[in-house]
Design a protein around this motif. Structure first.
Motif, short mmCIF file in Angstrom:
data_model
loop_
_atom_site.label_atom_id
_atom_site.label_comp_id
_atom_site.label_asym_id
_atom_site.label_seq_id
_atom_site.Cartn_x
_atom_site.Cartn_y
_atom_site.Cartn_z
N MET A 103 27.28 56.00 43.45
CA MET A 103 28.63 56.49 43.16
C MET A 103 28.86 56.38 41.67
SD MET A 103 32.33 55.08 44.49
CE MET A 103 32.04 55.58 46.19
N PHE A 104 28.88 57.54 41.00
CA PHE A 104 29.08 57.55 39.55
C PHE A 104 30.56 57.48 39.21
CE2 PHE A 104 29.79 59.71 35.49
CZ PHE A 104 28.93 58.99 34.68
N LEU A 105 30.92 56.53 38.36
CA LEU A 105 32.31 56.33 37.95
C LEU A 105 32.37 56.37 36.43
CD1 LEU A 105 33.02 53.34 40.38
CD2 LEU A 105 33.69 55.74 40.71
N GLY A 106 32.62 57.56 35.90
CA GLY A 106 32.73 57.74 34.46
C GLY A 106 34.07 57.25 33.95
N LYS A 107 34.20 57.20 32.63
CA LYS A 107 35.43 56.65 32.04
C LYS A 107 36.66 57.47 32.38
CE LYS A 107 34.59 58.86 27.53
NZ LYS A 107 35.74 59.76 27.54
N GLN A 111 40.65 54.12 36.81
CA GLN A 111 41.80 53.63 36.05
C GLN A 111 41.43 52.64 34.94
OE1 GLN A 111 44.86 54.64 36.29
NE2 GLN A 111 44.85 55.78 38.21
N LEU A 112 40.17 52.25 34.88
CA LEU A 112 39.74 51.25 33.90
C LEU A 112 40.12 51.66 32.49
CD1 LEU A 112 38.20 48.68 33.15
CD2 LEU A 112 36.09 50.05 33.13
N GLY A 113 40.80 50.79 31.80
CA GLY A 113 41.19 51.04 30.42
C GLY A 113 42.44 51.86 30.26
N VAL A 114 42.97 52.35 31.38
CA VAL A 114 44.20 53.15 31.33
C VAL A 114 45.34 52.37 31.97
CG1 VAL A 114 45.31 55.32 31.96
CG2 VAL A 114 42.86 55.28 31.39
N ASN A 115 45.19 52.12 33.26
CA ASN A 115 46.22 51.38 33.99
C ASN A 115 45.69 50.11 34.64
OD1 ASN A 115 48.37 53.30 33.59
ND2 ASN A 115 47.33 54.63 35.06
N GLU A 116 44.41 49.79 34.40
CA GLU A 116 43.83 48.64 35.09
C GLU A 116 42.88 47.90 34.16
OE1 GLU A 116 43.21 48.18 39.70
OE2 GLU A 116 41.67 49.49 38.84
N SER A 117 42.86 46.59 34.30
CA SER A 117 42.01 45.76 33.45
C SER A 117 40.58 45.74 33.96
CB SER A 117 42.55 44.33 33.42
OG SER A 117 42.41 43.72 34.71
N LEU A 118 39.68 45.28 33.11
CA LEU A 118 38.28 45.13 33.51
C LEU A 118 38.16 44.11 34.63
CD1 LEU A 118 35.38 45.99 32.94
CD2 LEU A 118 35.24 44.21 31.21
N HIS A 119 38.94 43.05 34.57
CA HIS A 119 38.96 42.03 35.62
C HIS A 119 39.30 42.64 36.97
CE1 HIS A 119 41.32 39.31 38.22
NE2 HIS A 119 40.44 38.37 37.84
N ASP A 120 40.40 43.38 37.02
CA ASP A 120 40.85 43.96 38.29
C ASP A 120 39.87 45.00 38.80
OD1 ASP A 120 42.99 42.34 37.75
OD2 ASP A 120 44.46 43.96 37.58
N THR A 121 39.38 45.82 37.90
CA THR A 121 38.43 46.87 38.29
C THR A 121 37.16 46.26 38.87
OG1 THR A 121 39.26 48.38 36.58
CG2 THR A 121 37.04 48.80 37.44
N THR A 122 36.64 45.24 38.22
CA THR A 122 35.42 44.59 38.68
C THR A 122 35.61 43.95 40.05
OG1 THR A 122 34.75 44.15 36.39
CG2 THR A 122 33.66 42.87 38.10
N LYS A 123 36.73 43.26 40.22
CA LYS A 123 37.00 42.61 41.51
C LYS A 123 37.06 43.64 42.64
CE LYS A 123 38.73 38.76 42.04
NZ LYS A 123 38.21 37.44 42.50
N ILE A 124 37.73 44.75 42.41
CA ILE A 124 37.90 45.76 43.45
C ILE A 124 36.59 46.48 43.76
CG2 ILE A 124 38.96 48.01 43.94
CD1 ILE A 124 40.81 45.66 44.45
N ILE A 125 35.93 46.97 42.72
CA ILE A 125 34.70 47.75 42.96
C ILE A 125 33.61 46.88 43.57
CG2 ILE A 125 32.84 49.03 41.83
CD1 ILE A 125 34.91 50.17 39.93
#
Length: 347
Positions: A103-107, A111-125
């Protein structure tokens, strides 16, 4: 290169502790093992990954069907903040070969870097996938992802390390020199960057002497340099850094370079070209430097003509660049197998 104090501290931790992730504990399961850099692999572990990559290459080229599909029903996520050709194709191909769904997730996809932190993104994905290939800007981003991910993080490139390329390059060298790396010499002619940071460590661990020529004024991160010197002493290999390409090339079996202008440095092109005057690899340079008779050329791509002349880059007997590019697939398969399927048990 990393200039901030905080990132320098992180690098020193990598060198001194050889850690694979943060020591923070996950609440419901054991902390996964991550691939951050070559510093964290033992000599035997690196050798094992290279050998597994060679095995998978032989299987695929022979037409053998992979019936095990250990990642069947699982998703392999690719978080890419930087564009890519070889890393994307090889990562997705490796996931598919092992039965997983890439699953490719480009920038611009998440929401990474726009409405969501790296912490939150990593936890969810990480809660929904089996692993994460992370191609990011800063080394500190990789470290933060390792801290919060519940699945293995595979560093698919950051500004300081590029471990998948290093495994690929050792495989390519081994194949080209009679299935061995011991006693060879590698010459790097170019910039101080993520590629040579990891390739230097991997080569020294593989019994290859390393000689590096960089323009005056460029220096390695001290933590990386100290780690390389320690490995060199432990493994009986030599490391030399000079500002003279001819000195570095002398006796070299493998001659390597990379782009002088990394992504994000396009505005520095004129300055970089002036800084690297005299560093274009040509057959005249190789002859004057007295490389070994069996010398080969490598470049991780993409390549620009100012870095290496066509006469070297497209020399079918000397240049390994396209075999090297293909080997990215087999390195990615070996890493997914080792860190995800086998849960970091590489031996």
């Amino acid at each position: 290169m990393i200039n901030s104090i905080s990132n320098t501290v992180l690098l020193k931790s990598v060198v001194s502790k050889r850690f694979f992730s943060s020591s923070a504990k996950m609440s419901s399961q054991a902390k996964p093992r991550h691939l951050v850099s070559m510093l964290e692999l033992s000599i035997k572990e690196l050798e094992s990954l290279v050998n597994r990559a060679a095995y998978h290459k032989q299987q695929i080229r022979s037409g053998a069907v992979n019936t095990t599909q250990p990642l069947s029903g699982k998703t392999v996520s690719l978080i890419f903040n930087k564009r890519s050709t070889r890393t994307r194709v090889s990562s997705e191909g490796a996931a598919a070969y092992l039965g997983g769904c890439p699953m490719f997730l480009g920038k611009d996809d998440i929401q990474l870097g726009v409405n969501e932190s790296l912490h939150d993104t990593t936890k969810i994905i990480s809660s929904m996938t089996s692993s994460i290939f992370a191609r990011v800007n800063k080394h500190s981003d990789i470290q933060e992802m390792c801290k919060y991910s519940s699945v293995p993080i595979i560093n698919a490139l950051c500004d300081t390390f590029h471990p998948l390329q290093a495994i690929t390059d050792i495989l390519t060298i081994k194949e080209s020199f009679g299935n061995t790396t011991k006693g060879l010499k590698l010459a790097w002619i170019g910039d101080v960057n993520n590629v040579i940071n990891d390739l230097c460590i991997a080569a020294l661990k593989s019994g290859i002497d390393v000689s590096i020529a960089v323009p005056s004024g460029l220096k390695f991160e001290e933590a990386i340099l100290s780690g390389a010197k320690e490995i060199s002493a432990e493994n009986g290999t030599t490391l030399k850094i000079t500002n003279d390409p001819l000195e570095a090339i002398n006796g070299a079996n493998v001659i390597v370079t990379d782009t002088w202008i990394s992504m994000g440095q396009e505005d520095e092109r004129a300055q970089k070209l002036k800084q690297f005057e005299g560093f274009q690899i040509t057959k005249e340079m190789i002859s004057k430097g007295k490389a070994a008779e069996n010398w080969k050329f490598m470049h991780c791509l993409p390549r620009h003509p100012e870095e290496v002349h066509d006469e070297v880059f497209y020399d079918e007997e000397r240049s390994l660049v396209f075999e090297e590019g293909e080997n990215r697939l087999y390195a990615a398969i070996a890493v997914l197998e080792g860190f995800v399927v086998n849960k970091g048990k590489l031996l």
